[in-house]
Write a protein that holds these residues in place. Structure first.
Motif, PDB file in Angstrom:
ATOM      1  N   GLY A   1       0.783  -1.226   0.000  1.00  0.00           N
ATOM      2  CA  GLY A   1       0.000   0.000   0.000  1.00  0.00           C
ATOM      3  C   GLY A   1       0.816   1.278   0.000  1.00  0.00           C
ATOM      4  N   VAL A   2       2.142   1.157  -0.005  1.00  0.00           N
ATOM      5  CA  VAL A   2       3.006   2.346   0.018  1.00  0.00           C
ATOM      6  C   VAL A   2       3.539   2.609  -1.387  1.00  0.00           C
ATOM      7  N   THR A   3       3.432   3.829  -1.859  1.00  0.00           N
ATOM      8  CA  THR A   3       3.908   4.195  -3.192  1.00  0.00           C
ATOM      9  C   THR A   3       5.428   4.130  -3.251  1.00  0.00           C
ATOM     10  N   ARG A   4       5.949   3.455  -4.254  1.00  0.00           N
ATOM     11  CA  ARG A   4       7.387   3.338  -4.435  1.00  0.00           C
ATOM     12  C   ARG A   4       7.837   4.287  -5.531  1.00  0.00           C
ATOM     13  N   VAL A   5       8.890   5.055  -5.250  1.00  0.00           N
ATOM     14  CA  VAL A   5       9.508   5.936  -6.244  1.00  0.00           C
ATOM     15  C   VAL A   5      10.893   5.377  -6.547  1.00  0.00           C
ATOM     16  N   ALA A   6      11.144   5.047  -7.803  1.00  0.00           N
ATOM     17  CA  ALA A   6      12.432   4.483  -8.198  1.00  0.00           C
ATOM     18  C   ALA A   6      13.476   5.579  -8.306  1.00  0.00           C
ATOM     19  N   GLY A   7      14.460   5.517  -7.414  1.00  0.00           N
ATOM     20  CA  GLY A   7      15.507   6.527  -7.441  1.00  0.00           C
ATOM     21  C   GLY A   7      16.514   6.317  -8.546  1.00  0.00           C
ATOM     22  N   ALA A   8      16.721   5.076  -8.963  1.00  0.00           N
ATOM     23  CA  ALA A   8      17.637   4.756 -10.069  1.00  0.00           C
ATOM     24  C   ALA A   8      19.033   5.320  -9.842  1.00  0.00           C
ATOM     25  N   GLY A   9      19.462   5.317  -8.586  1.00  0.00           N
ATOM     26  CA  GLY A   9      20.807   5.765  -8.278  1.00  0.00           C
ATOM     27  C   GLY A   9      20.988   7.264  -8.195  1.00  0.00           C
ATOM     28  N   ARG A  10      19.881   7.994  -8.248  1.00  0.00           N
ATOM     29  CA  ARG A  10      20.014   9.458  -8.192  1.00  0.00           C
ATOM     30  C   ARG A  10      20.390   9.941  -6.787  1.00  0.00           C
ATOM     31  N   LEU A  11      20.880  11.170  -6.736  1.00  0.00           N
ATOM     32  CA  LEU A  11      21.216  11.817  -5.471  1.00  0.00           C
ATOM     33  C   LEU A  11      19.936  12.162  -4.723  1.00  0.00           C
ATOM     34  N   LEU A  12      19.969  12.048  -3.411  1.00  0.00           N
ATOM     35  CA  LEU A  12      18.873  12.507  -2.554  1.00  0.00           C
ATOM     36  C   LEU A  12      19.392  13.656  -1.711  1.00  0.00           C
ATOM     37  N   LEU A  13      18.769  14.820  -1.851  1.00  0.00           N
ATOM     38  CA  LEU A  13      19.160  16.024  -1.118  1.00  0.00           C
ATOM     39  C   LEU A  13      17.928  16.665  -0.503  1.00  0.00           C
ATOM     40  N   PRO A  14      18.118  17.529   0.498  1.00  0.00           N
ATOM     41  CA  PRO A  14      16.974  18.347   0.927  1.00  0.00           C
ATOM     42  C   PRO A  14      16.496  19.177  -0.262  1.00  0.00           C
ATOM     43  N   SER A  15      15.220  19.453  -0.334  1.00  0.00           N
ATOM     44  CA  SER A  15      14.738  20.316  -1.413  1.00  0.00           C
ATOM     45  C   SER A  15      15.320  21.709  -1.251  1.00  0.00           C
ATOM     46  N   PHE A  16      15.288  22.467  -2.323  1.00  0.00           N
ATOM     47  CA  PHE A  16      15.841  23.820  -2.294  1.00  0.00           C
ATOM     48  C   PHE A  16      14.930  24.753  -1.500  1.00  0.00           C
ATOM     49  N   SER A  17      15.559  25.758  -0.908  1.00  0.00           N
ATOM     50  CA  SER A  17      14.841  26.761  -0.116  1.00  0.00           C
ATOM     51  C   SER A  17      15.172  28.130  -0.697  1.00  0.00           C
ATOM     52  N   ASP A  18      14.214  28.734  -1.381  1.00  0.00           N
ATOM     53  CA  ASP A  18      14.434  30.052  -1.989  1.00  0.00           C
ATOM     54  C   ASP A  18      14.015  31.113  -0.981  1.00  0.00           C
ATOM     55  N   VAL A  19      15.001  31.736  -0.342  1.00  0.00           N
ATOM     56  CA  VAL A  19      14.696  32.649   0.762  1.00  0.00           C
ATOM     57  C   VAL A  19      14.686  34.116   0.339  1.00  0.00           C
ATOM     58  N   HIS A  20      14.855  34.382  -0.965  1.00  0.00           N
ATOM     59  CA  HIS A  20      14.842  35.774  -1.409  1.00  0.00           C
ATOM     60  C   HIS A  20      14.413  35.812  -2.871  1.00  0.00           C
ATOM     61  N   VAL A  21      13.109  35.831  -3.090  1.00  0.00           N
ATOM     62  CA  VAL A  21      12.607  35.864  -4.462  1.00  0.00           C
ATOM     63  C   VAL A  21      11.431  36.833  -4.541  1.00  0.00           C
ATOM     64  N   HIS A  22      11.454  37.671  -5.553  1.00  0.00           N
ATOM     65  CA  HIS A  22      10.385  38.653  -5.766  1.00  0.00           C
ATOM     66  C   HIS A  22       9.329  38.002  -6.660  1.00  0.00           C
ATOM     67  N   LEU A  23       8.349  37.378  -6.024  1.00  0.00           N
ATOM     68  CA  LEU A  23       7.338  36.651  -6.767  1.00  0.00           C
ATOM     69  C   LEU A  23       6.460  37.562  -7.615  1.00  0.00           C
ATOM     70  N   ASP A  24       6.482  38.854  -7.321  1.00  0.00           N
ATOM     71  CA  ASP A  24       5.693  39.807  -8.098  1.00  0.00           C
ATOM     72  C   ASP A  24       6.566  40.559  -9.095  1.00  0.00           C
ATOM     73  N   SER A  25       7.744  40.056  -9.366  1.00  0.00           N
ATOM     74  CA  SER A  25       8.665  40.745 -10.272  1.00  0.00           C
ATOM     75  C   SER A  25       9.252  39.717 -11.232  1.00  0.00           C
ATOM     76  N   THR A  26       8.485  39.404 -12.274  1.00  0.00           N
ATOM     77  CA  THR A  26       8.906  38.363 -13.205  1.00  0.00           C
ATOM     78  C   THR A  26       8.214  38.538 -14.550  1.00  0.00           C
ATOM     79  N   ARG A  27       8.939  38.168 -15.589  1.00  0.00           N
ATOM     80  CA  ARG A  27       8.349  38.034 -16.924  1.00  0.00           C
ATOM     81  C   ARG A  27       8.582  36.617 -17.467  1.00  0.00           C
ATOM     82  N   LEU A  28       8.924  35.684 -16.605  1.00  0.00           N
ATOM     83  CA  LEU A  28       9.094  34.313 -17.060  1.00  0.00           C
ATOM     84  C   LEU A  28       7.790  33.801 -17.663  1.00  0.00           C
TER      85      LEU A  28
END
Length: 404
Positions: free
Chosen positions: A39-66
């Motif tokens: 009953g537990v979902t398995r995610v195949a890592g396939a040898g990839r690196l496992l790191l903490p997710s990124f933390s964006d501590v300074h981003v102007h979410l209202d200043s973008t044209r992406l």
């Protein structure tokens, strides 16, 4: 909350392991080859690196044209001139601000960031319009990332009437951090600026985040006043200095003295890895015990043509501008971009203990992690490959740069 089982991953580039996740936290890290429980979902890592997710501590979410058509950059340079340039253009973009902010936040998550501290400009021109757009973006991605919004007086607190009242309203309307900017350089009155800033923080019980572009002795003066307020109001762990360019210009032993004061009050630093003379001495900061996080700043906006919402790219920039060559130091930049920022946002988390600390993927840690391709963490920083799986609170939220 659904359980997850990550097979064949390499925490921080170590040995192949399986990682069990339950109720949003890592519960076990065991040698690879195990079986996911029924009953537990398995995610195949396939040898990839496992790191903490990124933390964006300074981003102007209202200043973008992406996501919008390319617009040749003609920004004039300088904080005030660029602010006026942005003011003249942001309303006439091809799509509404809320749509732009939501798209940008989604790109941050897709690239691996699940912790975000984003700015929402508040001034006499836009009032709370840009804040409302950022709140809408946060709500749209509430299941994918933890987002903290800073009410940010880009044009200062004093130069235009009514801004302190607007800031107060913003803190009652979705913002959870109060921002300041260059108390001397923009407002020209550091005492009044900091009176208002820390007064709002005290009234609403929120942290403070100050853009401090001021260089040299001027920046040290403003920083000293911020340190005084932090100490007087017992705001240990609740103050962040963004940019902090003055720390790049201050020689020892004065720098050591300032860093010791900041560390004693747990004043953190957010950097966007600027080039040239404003590059912060990253190793000196972390070894002094200061929490340091990384941010993307504005993204391809009316200030600058740079940015792609990928904090792994910005991690490369952090390592490059600091002149890091050895794998251990490049990995340190990666630790700052992931765990370091998490500790800025949540001071209850232990700060990086030095350049060799690689936390965030052990039993008990929050299951906010990212799987990256790469022979080693330093290689992942250099190659910045697109095969990524992003997990927030024990749930897959993005895969191969697309939201799930």
């Amino acid at each position: 909350m659904s359980d997850l089982y990550l097979s064949d991953v390499r925490p921080w580039g170590g040995t192949l392991s399986d990682v069990a996740i339950r109720d949003g936290r890592i519960t076990a890290v065991t040698p690879a080859g195990g079986q996911a429980p029924d009953g537990v979902t398995r995610v195949a890592g396939a040898g990839r690196l496992l790191l903490p997710s990124f933390s964006d501590v300074h981003v102007h979410l209202d200043s973008t044209r992406l996501g919008l058509p390319w617009r040749p950059n003609d920004s004039p340079g300088g904080v005030w001139a660029n602010m006026l340039h942005d003011r003249a253009h942001w309303r006439i973009a091809e799509v509404p601000m809320a749509e732009r902010s939501t798209h940008m936040l989604g790109l941050l998550v897709a690239h691996g960031a699940t912790r975000v501290r984003g700015y929402a400009q508040v001034d006499a021109d836009c009032k709370l319009e840009r804040l409302e757009a950022v709140v809408a973006a946060r709500e749209a991605h509430a299941a994918r990332a933890d987002v903290e919004i800073i009410a940010f007086p880009q044009a200062g607190l004093l130069r235009e009437p009514g801004v302190p009242e607007l800031m107060d309203a913003a803190l009652r309307s979705g913002a959870g951090v109060v921002g300041g900017i260059d108390p001397c350089g923009v407002d020209g009155d550091p005492v009044r600026h900091l009176d208002i800033l820390f007064g709002l923080a005290e009234r609403h019980g929120v942290p403070v985040d100050v853009h401090l572009h001021e260089p040299g002795e001027l920046g040290l003066f403003s920083l000293g006043k911020i340190i005084e307020r932090t100490r007087a109001l017992d705001m240990r762990g609740k103050v962040t200095i963004s940019h902090a360019f003055t720390l790049a210009h201050t020689p020892s032993p004065r720098l050591d003295e300032v860093l010791a004061e900041m560390a004693a009050l747990d004043i953190s630093v957010a950097t966007v890895a600027p080039p040239g003379p404003n590059t912060l001495p990253l190793r000196r900061l972390t070894e002094a015990g200061i929490r340091v996080g990384l941010g993307d700043d504005g993204q391809r906006d009316y200030w600058s043509p740079y940015g792609n919402a990928d904090l792994l790219d910005r991690t490369w920039q952090l390592a490059f501008t600091n002149g890091f060559r050895n794998d251990s130091m490049v990995e340190h930049a990666l630790a700052v971009g992931t765990w370091g920022g998490a500790t800025v946002l949540d001071p209850s988390l232990p700060a990086l203990r030095g350049v060799d600390d690689r936390p965030g993927v052990a039993p008990g840690d929050a299951a906010d992690v990212v799987l990256l391709d790469g022979e080693a963490p330093a290689a992942a920083v250099q190659d910045r490959l697109p095969h990524r799986t992003v997990i927030h609170a024990g749930r897959v939220v993005a895969h191969d740069l697309a939201l799930v």
